[in-house]
Write a protein that holds these residues in place. Structure first.
Motif, PDB file in Angstrom:
ATOM      1  N   LEU A   1      -0.137 -18.085  -2.032  1.00  0.00           N
ATOM      2  CA  LEU A   1      -0.266 -17.609  -0.656  1.00  0.00           C
ATOM      3  C   LEU A   1      -1.556 -18.063   0.028  1.00  0.00           C
ATOM      4  O   LEU A   1      -1.505 -18.566   1.153  1.00  0.00           O
ATOM      5  N   PRO A   2      -2.729 -17.931  -0.602  1.00  0.00           N
ATOM      6  CA  PRO A   2      -3.946 -18.411   0.057  1.00  0.00           C
ATOM      7  C   PRO A   2      -3.917 -19.910   0.357  1.00  0.00           C
ATOM      8  O   PRO A   2      -4.400 -20.353   1.411  1.00  0.00           O
TER       9      PRO A   2
ATOM     10  N   LEU B   1      -4.104 -10.275   0.272  1.00  0.00           N
ATOM     11  CA  LEU B   1      -4.223 -10.535   1.711  1.00  0.00           C
ATOM     12  C   LEU B   1      -5.640 -10.968   2.074  1.00  0.00           C
ATOM     13  O   LEU B   1      -5.826 -11.905   2.865  1.00  0.00           O
ATOM     14  N   CYS B   2      -6.649 -10.300   1.504  1.00  0.00           N
ATOM     15  CA  CYS B   2      -8.037 -10.690   1.769  1.00  0.00           C
ATOM     16  C   CYS B   2      -8.303 -12.108   1.273  1.00  0.00           C
ATOM     17  O   CYS B   2      -8.997 -12.895   1.931  1.00  0.00           O
ATOM     18  N   MET B   3      -7.778 -12.449   0.109  1.00  0.00           N
ATOM     19  CA  MET B   3      -7.931 -13.807  -0.424  1.00  0.00           C
ATOM     20  C   MET B   3      -7.286 -14.827   0.510  1.00  0.00           C
ATOM     21  O   MET B   3      -7.849 -15.886   0.786  1.00  0.00           O
TER      22      MET B   3
ATOM     23  N   GLN C   1      -9.325 -17.778   2.533  1.00  0.00           N
ATOM     24  CA  GLN C   1      -9.002 -19.195   2.402  1.00  0.00           C
ATOM     25  C   GLN C   1      -8.501 -19.790   3.715  1.00  0.00           C
ATOM     26  O   GLN C   1      -8.770 -20.954   4.026  1.00  0.00           O
ATOM     27  N   GLY C   2      -7.760 -18.989   4.475  1.00  0.00           N
ATOM     28  CA  GLY C   2      -7.245 -19.496   5.752  1.00  0.00           C
ATOM     29  C   GLY C   2      -8.349 -19.836   6.723  1.00  0.00           C
ATOM     30  O   GLY C   2      -8.315 -20.885   7.378  1.00  0.00           O
ATOM     31  N   THR C   3      -9.343 -18.970   6.844  1.00  0.00           N
ATOM     32  CA  THR C   3     -10.470 -19.277   7.749  1.00  0.00           C
ATOM     33  C   THR C   3     -11.351 -20.379   7.177  1.00  0.00           C
ATOM     34  O   THR C   3     -11.949 -21.157   7.930  1.00  0.00           O
ATOM     35  N   ASP C   4     -11.429 -20.456   5.859  1.00  0.00           N
ATOM     36  CA  ASP C   4     -12.187 -21.536   5.215  1.00  0.00           C
ATOM     37  C   ASP C   4     -11.668 -22.911   5.629  1.00  0.00           C
ATOM     38  O   ASP C   4     -12.427 -23.876   5.769  1.00  0.00           O
ATOM     39  N   ALA C   5     -10.345 -23.014   5.838  1.00  0.00           N
ATOM     40  CA  ALA C   5      -9.721 -24.305   6.151  1.00  0.00           C
ATOM     41  C   ALA C   5     -10.147 -24.875   7.494  1.00  0.00           C
ATOM     42  O   ALA C   5      -9.959 -26.066   7.751  1.00  0.00           O
TER      43      ALA C   5
END
Length: 512
Positions: free
Chosen positions: A365-366, A424-426, A430-434
C-alpha cells in the motif's frame, strides 16, 4: 469540398484508335512498384486518406496510342498534388510507430527501475525465513541488509562519470545485467556461508549503483525541460511499483517454492529487458537513425544537455552552495526512505504482528501510494512551471512536501492503537515522500544539465551513506531501544533537510 481521386477499373475497353505496333498487355499497364493507390479527399483544411489495393487481372492484349495518358505519370501527378494538400507518408504510419521515441526511452528506464527495486526488496521479505533457517540475530540481519549499500556506494560517482563520458545506454545495460546475475546467485551464496552472501550483495549493489546516474544522463539528452518532472516521476515510480511487485509476489513464491525461488525468478527477468534495450535504445537522439526529424528537432531545441563531456570541473561543481544543498538534502531524505524500504516488513511482523504474507501485502500500500503521488507531483510541478512560476519556487515547494509530510506521519505512529491506522500512517508518509521526485531528484538537471549524471552520482553517494548507516543503525537501535527511537531519528533529519533545502537550493543553472 474538393475530391482528389484515382479510379481504376479492372475491365479496360480497347480504344478505337489502336494500331498493331502499339500493342500492350494489361500486365504492362499496371504500374511497377506501386501496388496500392492513394485516394485523397480534401474537405476544408482536412485531408482524409486511404489505400485501395490494385488486384491482378487476367492479362489480355490491347493497343494503346502514344497519345494515351500514361498510368505512371498520373500517379506521379497525384502524389505531387497530395503533398501540396498535406498528405504525407507519416500520416499513414501506424499509431504505435508514431509514439514519441523519447517516451519509449522513458518507459524502458521505468522498466529498468521496476526490476531494480524488485530485486532489491525481495531480500526484505526473504530475510525472515532465511534468518530462521540460518539462525541470524537482528544485528546480522542489519549487516546483510546494509551490505547491498556498500557496493551501491562504490559505483555512484564512477557510474556518473562513465555515463557522462561513454553514454548512458552502455552503463544502464551493464547495470541491469550485473545485478540480475547477482540476484540469481544469492541463494547459492547464502548456503555457502555469510561471507559469500555479503560479497554477492555487494556485487548486486555495484550493478544497481550505476542505474540512477545513467538514467539521469539519458533523460537529460532525450527529454525537453517542459517534460522533465513528469518523465522523472514516471521513471522513479517504476521503483515504487517494483517494490509493490516484489513485496506482493515474494510471499507467494516463498510459500509455494521456497525462498530461493524469489531470487531465481526475479533475476532471470533482466535478460528480457536487456534484449529490448540493446536493440531499441540509444544514448542520445543524435545516435538514433530511426528518430523522426520532427521529434529530433523538438528534442534538440529544448534539451539543455547537448555537447559531450570530456572533463569534469570538480572544483567548480563543489564550490556551489546549491550543490551542497542537494547533497545534504539527499542524505536526509534517503535515511528515512531506505529504513522504510528495508525494515518495513520486519516492523509489520514484530510490532503489528502480521504474518509473512500479510507483511508483504500490507507493504504494498505505501509503495502504491508513492507511485501515484510521484506522478501527481510531476504533473503539478510541470504545470506550475508552464504557468510561469519559477523553477526554484516549484522545486522548494515540492521538496518541502517531501520532507515535512513524512516527518508528520512518522510522529503519529507512536500514537496509533490499531494496525490499520499504522499502515495508513506509513502510506501517507511514503505518499508525501514521493513529491521529492519533483524536488531534489529533478534538481540535478536544473543546476548542471551537462554534468547531471556526475552530480546525481555525487549526491546519491551521500544518499547511499544514509542507507548504509541508517539500515545498520536501525538494527543496533532495535537491540537497545524501540521503533519510536528509529522514527525520531528520521524525523529529525527530515527537519534538517527542510531547512537546508529552502535556504540554499535553486532551480537555475549554476554549472555550465
Amino acid at each position: 469540398m474538393i475530391f482528389l481521386a484515382l479510379f481504376y477499373s479492372p475491365i479496360l475497353q480497347s480504344p478505337p484508335y489502336i494500331s498493331a505496333r502499339n500493342k500492350l498487355s494489361r500486365a504492362e499497364l499496371r504500374p511497377r512498384g506501386l501496388p496500392r493507390l492513394l485516394l485523397g479527399v480534401l474537405s476544408g483544411d482536412r485531408v482524409c486518406s486511404f489505400r485501395v489495393s490494385v488486384r491482378d487481372v487476367k492479362s489480355e492484349s490491347y493497343n494503346v496510342s502514344e497519345k494515351s495518358v500514361k498510368f505512371e505519370e498520373a500517379l506521379k501527378d497525384i502524389a505531387l498534388r497530395s503533398e501540396d494538400l498535406g498528405v504525407d507518408s507519416e500520416s499513414l504510419v501506424p499509431w504505435w510507430e508514431e509514439f514519441p521515441k523519447r517516451w519509449f526511452i522513458v518507459v524502458l528506464c521505468f522498466s529498468a527501475f521496476l526490476l531494480c527495486n524488485m530485486d532489491r526488496v525481495n531480500m526484505s521479505i526473504a530475510i525472515l525465513p532465511m534468518s530462521a533457517e540460518f539462525n541470524w540475530n537482528p544485528a546480522t540481519v542489519g549487516l546483510i541488509q546494509s551490505s547491498f549499500f556498500w557496493g551501491y556506494l562504490l559505483t555512484q560517482i564512477a557510474g556518473g562519470i562513465w555515463a557522462d563520458t561513454v553514454g548512458g545506454k552502455a552503463v544502464l545495460g551493464f547495470g541491469v545485467v550485473w545485478w540480475s546475475i547477482a540476484t540469481a546467485l544469492t541463494p547459492v551464496a547464502a548456503k555457502l556461508g555469510l561471507p559469500f552472501l555479503l560479497v554477492v550483495r555487494v556485487f548486486m549493489g555495484i550493478g544497481e549503483g550505476v542505474a540512477m546516474p545513467a538514467m539521469n544522463n539519458i533523460l537529460s539528452k532525450w527529454v525537453p525541460v517542459a517534460e522533465r518532472s513528469r518523465s522523472l516521476a514516471l521513471v522513479y515510480s517504476g521503483m515504487y511499483l517494483g517494490s509493490v511487485t516484489g513485496l506482493a509476489f515474494s510471499p507467494f513464491l516463498i510459500h509455494r517454492f521456497g525462498w530461493p525461488s524469489v531470487f531465481y525468478s526475479f533475476g532471470s527477468l533482466g535478460t528480457v529487458w536487456f534484449t529490448v534495450w540493446l536493440s531499441k535504445a540509444h544514448s542520445s537522439p543524435a545516435e538514433d537513425p530511426q528518430l523522426r526529424p520532427a521529434e529530433k528537432k523538438l528534442i534538440v531545441s529544448s534539451c539543455a544537455s547537448k555537447e559531450p563531456v570530456k572533463t569534469i570541473p570538480w572544483g567548480l561543481i563543489l564550490s556551489k552552495p546549491p550543490v551542497w544543498a542537494l547533497i545534504v538534502s539527499h542524505f536526509c531524505h534517503n535515511w528515512g526512505t531506505f529504513i522504510l524500504l528495508t525494515w518495513m516488513p520486519t516492523y509489520y511482523n514484530q510490532v503489528l504482528h502480521f504474518n509473512l504474507t500479510e507483511s508483504g501485502l500490507f507493504c504494498v500500500l505505501p509503495w502504491l501510494t508513492m507511485a501515484f503521488s510521484a506522478n501527481l507531483g510531476g504533473w503539478i510541478a510541470d504545470t506550475l512551471v508552464s504557468k510561469g512560476l519559477s523553477v526554484t519556487t516549484v522545486r522548494k515547494i515540492m521538496q518541502s512536501i517531501g520532507f515535512l509530510g513524512p516527518a508528520f506521519f512518522l510522529t503519529q505512529l507512536s500514537h496509533v492503537d490499531s494496525p490499520a491506522m499504522a499502515v495508513l500512517c506509513m502510506a501517507c508518509s511514503q505518499g508525501t515522500d514521493a513529491f521529492s521526485q519533483s524536488g531534489l531528484y529533478s534538481n540535478h538537471q536544473d543546476i548542471a544539465p551537462r554534468y547531471s549524471g556526475v552530480l546525481l552520482g555525487l549526491s546519491n553517494t551521500a544518499g547511499v551513506l544514509a542507507g548504509v548507516f541508517g539500515t545498520a543503525a536501525t538494527g543496533y537501535i532495535l537491540q537497545h531501544g524501540s521503533w519510536d527511537d528509529v522514527f525520531k531519528v528520521s524525523v529529525g533529519l527530515y527537519l534538517v533537510g527542510t531547512a537546508v533545502w529552502n535556504l540554499f537550493s535553486t532551480g537555475e543553472k549554476v554549472v555550465d
